[in-house]
Design an enzyme around this catalytic site. Sequence first.
Site, PDB file in Angstrom:
ATOM      1  CG  ASN A   1      -1.741   1.246   1.366  1.00 30.16           C
ATOM      2  OD1 ASN A   1      -1.778   2.069   0.455  1.00 30.16           O
ATOM      3  ND2 ASN A   1      -2.414   1.402   2.506  1.00 30.16           N
TER       4      ASN A   1
ATOM      5  CG  HIS B   1      -5.940   2.029   5.294  1.00 32.44           C
ATOM      6  ND1 HIS B   1      -5.486   2.918   6.237  1.00 32.44           N
ATOM      7  CD2 HIS B   1      -4.925   1.153   5.080  1.00 32.44           C
ATOM      8  CE1 HIS B   1      -4.245   2.597   6.564  1.00 32.44           C
ATOM      9  NE2 HIS B   1      -3.879   1.523   5.876  1.00 32.44           N
TER      10      HIS B   1
ATOM     11  CD  GLU C   1      -3.019   5.539   6.837  1.00 35.87           C
ATOM     12  OE1 GLU C   1      -3.034   5.598   5.593  1.00 35.87           O
ATOM     13  OE2 GLU C   1      -2.073   5.031   7.482  1.00 35.87           O
TER      14      GLU C   1
ATOM     15  N   GLY D   1       2.503   2.352  10.939  1.00 36.42           N
ATOM     16  CA  GLY D   1       3.467   3.452  10.799  1.00 36.42           C
ATOM     17  C   GLY D   1       4.161   3.838  12.090  1.00 36.42           C
TER      18      GLY D   1
ATOM     19  CB  SER E   1       5.224  -1.610  12.139  1.00 35.34           C
ATOM     20  OG  SER E   1       4.809  -0.282  12.393  1.00 35.34           O
TER      21      SER E   1
ATOM     22  N   GLY F   1       2.897  -1.071   4.290  1.00 38.19           N
ATOM     23  CA  GLY F   1       2.896   0.353   3.955  1.00 38.19           C
ATOM     24  C   GLY F   1       4.313   0.837   3.679  1.00 38.19           C
ATOM     25  N   GLY F   2       4.887   1.526   4.643  1.00 38.76           N
ATOM     26  CA  GLY F   2       6.203   2.151   4.482  1.00 38.76           C
ATOM     27  C   GLY F   2       7.264   1.269   3.832  1.00 38.76           C
TER      28      GLY F   2
HETATM   29  P1  13P Z   1       2.976   0.495   7.721  1.00 32.91           P
HETATM   30  O1  13P Z   1       3.482  -0.798   7.145  1.00 32.91           O
HETATM   31  O2  13P Z   1       3.703   1.689   7.228  1.00 32.91           O
HETATM   32  O3  13P Z   1       2.861   0.420   9.206  1.00 32.91           O
HETATM   33  O4  13P Z   1       1.471   0.681   7.170  1.00 32.91           O
HETATM   34  C1  13P Z   1       0.592  -0.362   7.271  1.00 32.91           C
HETATM   35  C2  13P Z   1      -0.614  -0.035   6.489  1.00 32.91           C
HETATM   36  O5  13P Z   1      -1.372   0.849   6.861  1.00 32.91           O
HETATM   37  C3  13P Z   1      -0.843  -0.762   5.250  1.00 32.91           C
HETATM   38  O6  13P Z   1      -2.123  -0.533   4.758  1.00 32.91           O
END
Ligand code: 13P
Length: 249
Positions: free
Chosen positions: A8, A93, A95, A171, A211, A232-233
Site C-alpha cells: 500500500n 483502511h 486512515e 506506521g 509496521s 505500507g512504508g
Molecule cells: P505500515 O506498514 O507503514 O505500518 O502501514 C501499514 C498499512 O497501513 C498498510 O495498509
Amino acid sequence: MKKLIIGNFKMNTKPSEMKAYAMSLATKTTESKNEIIVCPPYTSIAIAKQFLDGSNVTLGAQNVCDVEAGKCTGEISASMLKDAGVEYVIVGHSERRSKFKETDRLVNKKIKTALASGLKVIVCLGEDLVERQNKHANAVVKKQLDEALKGIYENELESVVIAYEPIWAIGTGKNATVKDVQSMTNFIRREISDLYSEKAGQGINVVYGGSVTISNYKKLISIPSVSGALIGGACLDVDNFAMMCRENF
Ligand code: 13P
C-alpha cells in the site's frame, strides 16, 4: 506456501517515479511463488499498469467510490478502476475511517459496489490502542467484520481479503506480536465460520498489516492462520519489497 504480499503506497510515488519502481519490481519478482499486489495512488495506476503488464505483479487501488454512477466530483468508480486494469481495491483502511470519517456502513457499500464490478476487495479492520488496552479488540474487530460483510454471499468471499491492521501498529514501528496476530487472525476465521461455514472460515484470506518490515516479515507471514501481509512504508523500497515477495513461506 503461497502468500499474498500487498504493497500500500499510500500518498507516495508520483507518476514520474512509478516507471522505475514498476520495472524494477517486475524484474526482481519473476521467480516469486507468492501473489504480489501493489496499490499505488490513482495518478500512478496507468503507468504502473504499463510496466507491470506480463509480470507476476497484480494492480490494486487504495479506495473506491461507494456508488457506480452519479454526480460525485473527485471520486473514482469501481468500473473505472476495472477498466484501468485494477484487480484489487483496499476498502476501509483506518486512515480513511479516521481522517475521512468512513463508517462501517459506507465500507459495506464500497465492498458491494467493488464486487459488483468484478474487483476483489482488501477489507481493513483493526482496533486502536485504547480499545486493545481495555481488552475490547475482539469486540471492535467483530463489529467491523460483521458490518463489512452484511449482505455479502458466501460465494463472494473468494474475492474478499480481510486485512487485520491494528491502528496502534500502523506506521509506528510497533508491530503486533506473533501471539497477538495469531490470536486475532484465528478469531476472524472463527467469526467467518459462524457467519457462513467452517469451509469459509478456513478458506478466506486473512492478512496482517502494521509496521511489517524486512526484519520482521518472515515470522509474521509464516503464521499458519496468516495468508500474507499488507505493507505500507516498507513497500516503498523496491529492493526490500521484492525480497519479501520472493520469500518461500
Ligand atoms: P505500515 O506498514 O507503514 O505500518 O502501514 C501499514 C498499512 O497501513 C498498510 O495498509
